[in-house]
Motif scaffolding. Structure first.
Motif, short mmCIF file in Angstrom:
data_model
loop_
_atom_site.label_atom_id
_atom_site.label_comp_id
_atom_site.label_asym_id
_atom_site.label_seq_id
_atom_site.Cartn_x
_atom_site.Cartn_y
_atom_site.Cartn_z
N PHE A 83 -2.61 0.02 6.29
CA PHE A 83 -1.99 1.33 6.39
C PHE A 83 -0.87 1.41 5.37
O PHE A 83 -0.48 0.39 4.78
N VAL A 84 -0.37 2.60 5.12
CA VAL A 84 0.69 2.80 4.14
C VAL A 84 1.90 1.95 4.53
O VAL A 84 2.27 1.90 5.70
N THR A 85 2.48 1.28 3.57
CA THR A 85 3.61 0.35 3.65
C THR A 85 3.23 -1.07 4.03
O THR A 85 4.07 -1.95 3.97
N SER A 86 1.98 -1.33 4.40
CA SER A 86 1.61 -2.71 4.70
C SER A 86 1.40 -3.49 3.41
O SER A 86 1.18 -2.92 2.34
N LYS A 87 1.49 -4.80 3.51
CA LYS A 87 1.33 -5.68 2.35
C LYS A 87 -0.10 -6.18 2.29
O LYS A 87 -0.71 -6.45 3.33
N ILE A 88 -0.62 -6.33 1.06
CA ILE A 88 -1.99 -6.77 0.87
C ILE A 88 -2.05 -7.62 -0.40
O ILE A 88 -1.33 -7.34 -1.36
N THR A 89 -2.86 -8.66 -0.39
CA THR A 89 -3.04 -9.52 -1.55
C THR A 89 -4.52 -9.64 -1.84
O THR A 89 -5.31 -9.97 -0.95
N VAL A 90 -4.91 -9.37 -3.08
CA VAL A 90 -6.31 -9.50 -3.48
C VAL A 90 -6.55 -10.96 -3.84
O VAL A 90 -5.87 -11.53 -4.70
N LEU A 91 -7.52 -11.59 -3.17
CA LEU A 91 -7.88 -12.97 -3.47
C LEU A 91 -8.93 -13.06 -4.56
O LEU A 91 -8.89 -13.94 -5.41
N SER A 92 -9.90 -12.16 -4.51
CA SER A 92 -10.93 -12.12 -5.55
C SER A 92 -11.51 -10.72 -5.61
O SER A 92 -11.51 -9.99 -4.63
N ALA A 103 -12.16 0.31 -1.37
CA ALA A 103 -11.05 -0.23 -2.16
C ALA A 103 -10.55 0.75 -3.21
O ALA A 103 -9.37 0.74 -3.56
N SER A 104 -11.41 1.62 -3.71
CA SER A 104 -10.99 2.58 -4.71
C SER A 104 -10.14 3.71 -4.13
O SER A 104 -9.49 4.44 -4.88
N HIS A 105 -10.10 3.85 -2.81
CA HIS A 105 -9.28 4.87 -2.16
C HIS A 105 -7.97 4.34 -1.63
O HIS A 105 -7.18 5.09 -1.06
N ILE A 106 -7.72 3.05 -1.80
CA ILE A 106 -6.47 2.43 -1.37
C ILE A 106 -5.62 2.19 -2.61
O ILE A 106 -6.04 1.49 -3.53
N PHE A 107 -4.43 2.78 -2.65
CA PHE A 107 -3.57 2.67 -3.80
C PHE A 107 -2.36 1.79 -3.49
O PHE A 107 -1.76 1.92 -2.43
N VAL A 108 -2.06 0.89 -4.42
CA VAL A 108 -0.99 -0.09 -4.22
C VAL A 108 0.01 -0.02 -5.36
O VAL A 108 -0.26 0.50 -6.42
N ALA A 109 1.17 -0.59 -5.11
CA ALA A 109 2.21 -0.68 -6.14
C ALA A 109 2.91 -2.02 -6.00
O ALA A 109 2.91 -2.64 -4.98
N ILE A 141 0.86 -1.19 0.00
CA ILE A 141 0.00 0.00 0.00
C ILE A 141 0.89 1.24 0.00
O ILE A 141 1.78 1.36 0.85
N VAL A 142 0.66 2.13 -0.96
CA VAL A 142 1.48 3.33 -1.08
C VAL A 142 0.73 4.60 -0.68
O VAL A 142 1.35 5.61 -0.36
N ARG A 143 -0.61 4.57 -0.72
CA ARG A 143 -1.37 5.76 -0.37
C ARG A 143 -2.80 5.37 -0.04
O ARG A 143 -3.36 4.47 -0.64
N ILE A 144 -3.39 6.06 0.91
CA ILE A 144 -4.80 5.91 1.23
C ILE A 144 -5.40 7.31 1.17
O ILE A 144 -5.06 8.17 1.96
N SER A 145 -6.27 7.53 0.19
CA SER A 145 -6.86 8.86 0.02
C SER A 145 -8.28 8.85 0.58
O SER A 145 -9.24 8.61 -0.13
N SER A 146 -8.36 9.09 1.86
CA SER A 146 -9.65 9.05 2.55
C SER A 146 -9.59 10.00 3.74
O SER A 146 -8.53 10.54 4.07
N ASP A 147 -10.72 10.17 4.40
CA ASP A 147 -10.73 11.03 5.58
C ASP A 147 -10.05 10.33 6.76
O ASP A 147 -9.79 9.13 6.72
N GLU A 148 -9.74 11.08 7.78
CA GLU A 148 -8.99 10.55 8.93
C GLU A 148 -9.75 9.45 9.67
O GLU A 148 -9.14 8.50 10.15
N LYS A 149 -11.05 9.55 9.75
CA LYS A 149 -11.84 8.54 10.44
C LYS A 149 -11.72 7.19 9.71
O LYS A 149 -11.51 6.15 10.35
#
Length: 70
Positions: A33-42, A64-70, A14-22
């Protein structure tokens, strides 16, 4: 790229989360959170099932559309 477009089965960082603080706080409580690893299963039209740490989470399209990955 947004999480909903991430390739299935490939571990991403995860490289960026563009959402409100809550929402960012809620996601951090789930281990997303930013820098954590995530794998999409489906991913289908409305949601994405992901692996974060040792757990599986279902994220709706609006989150999911506000979580950006690389």
């Amino acid at each position: 790229m947004p999480l909903i477009l991430a390739p299935i089965g490939q571990e991403m960082r995860i490289v960026r989360i563009s959402s409100d603080e809550k929402t960012k706080k809620h996601l951090a409580d789930l281990g997303i959170f930013v820098t954590s690893k995530i794998t999409v299963l489906s991913s289908n039209g409305g949601s994405a099932v992901c692996v974060v740490k040792d757990g599986r989470l279902a994220l709706d399209r609006s989150i999911a559309s506000h979580i950006f990955v690389a």
